[in-house]
Design an enzyme around this catalytic site. Structure first.
Site, mmCIF file in Angstrom:
data_model
loop_
_atom_site.group_PDB
_atom_site.id
_atom_site.type_symbol
_atom_site.label_atom_id
_atom_site.label_comp_id
_atom_site.label_asym_id
_atom_site.label_seq_id
_atom_site.Cartn_x
_atom_site.Cartn_y
_atom_site.Cartn_z
ATOM 1 N N CYS A 188 0.847 -1.187 0.000
ATOM 2 C CA CYS A 188 0.000 0.000 0.000
ATOM 3 C C CYS A 188 0.888 1.245 0.000
ATOM 4 O O CYS A 188 1.834 1.321 0.773
ATOM 5 C CB CYS A 188 -0.893 -0.019 1.238
ATOM 6 N N CYS A 222 -10.398 4.875 0.820
ATOM 7 C CA CYS A 222 -9.233 5.310 1.581
ATOM 8 C C CYS A 222 -9.412 6.744 2.036
ATOM 9 O O CYS A 222 -9.765 7.614 1.239
ATOM 10 C CB CYS A 222 -7.987 5.192 0.709
#
Length: 200
Positions: free
Chosen positions: A32, A147
């Protein structure tokens, strides 16, 4: 957990006595990229609050082909949004960074996520590929991405449905509300875990 956080805070305070160039980034195959961006913006905001930002050059180094790729092929207009944010915060960047040397495919870190040989080099959370603890079946999942990325005093929300392109939804919005939502989420999770106290 909070004890370790305190130790990291003490280390950070010591480093502020003799600040130097801050380099933040993510290695190839990072699981990520978001935390690396967040770390850069949070450090920038902290240095500005301390009136020290002008003494500390910052560079974001990434294996992404372009800023805002985030390992997802970009989400909405993430390229121009994140490039603009990095420019506004005077954070330089290097894309397509490659690893020139690696020992047996591993990066060694201590309990503070520092390189044992060069203790001014840190890794951050999921920016380091952590090997799985057990074999998992190989199935193709269709993930969706939501996110909330903290940028120190503002933030960006990303939605990608599905996570990998082509997508039905690719959305990004920026604003202080994302920063506040991220703080609220973190406080809520700490409260659920029973390790944090909410200020009244």
């Amino acid at each position: 957990m909070l004890g370790r956080s305190h130790e990291i805070t003490v280390i950070n305070e010591r480093r502020l006595e003799a600040p130097g160039h801050v380099i933040i980034g993510a290695m190839p195959f990072a699981s990520c990229f978001g935390p690396a961006y967040e770390t850069a913006f949070v450090i920038d905001a902290d240095l500005r609050k301390r009136k020290m930002r002008d003494k500390v050059p910052m560079t974001y180094v990434t294996s992404e082909p372009y800023i805002g790729h985030r390992g997802l092929g970009g989400v909405g207009d993430s390229k121009s949004v994140l490039e603009s944010e990095l420019r506004q915060h005077h954070i330089n960047w290097i894309c397509n960074a490659k690893v020139t040397k690696c020992e047996a495919g591993k990066m060694y870190i201590d309990e503070f996520q520092r390189n044992p040989k060069w203790q001014n080099i840190y890794s951050a959370g999921v920016c380091v590929a952590i090997p799985p603890i057990e074999v998992t079946p190989e199935t193709r999942a269709t993930w969706n991405a939501l996110c909330l990325a903290d940028m120190g005093d503002t933030g960006a929300a990303f939605v990608a449905l599905p996570q990998m392109p082509p997508r039905n939804v690719a959305w990004i919005k920026k604003g202080k509300w994302v920063h506040l939502a991220k703080i609220a989420c973190e406080k809520y999770i700490l409260k659920l875990l029973g390790i944090g106290k909410l200020k009244e």
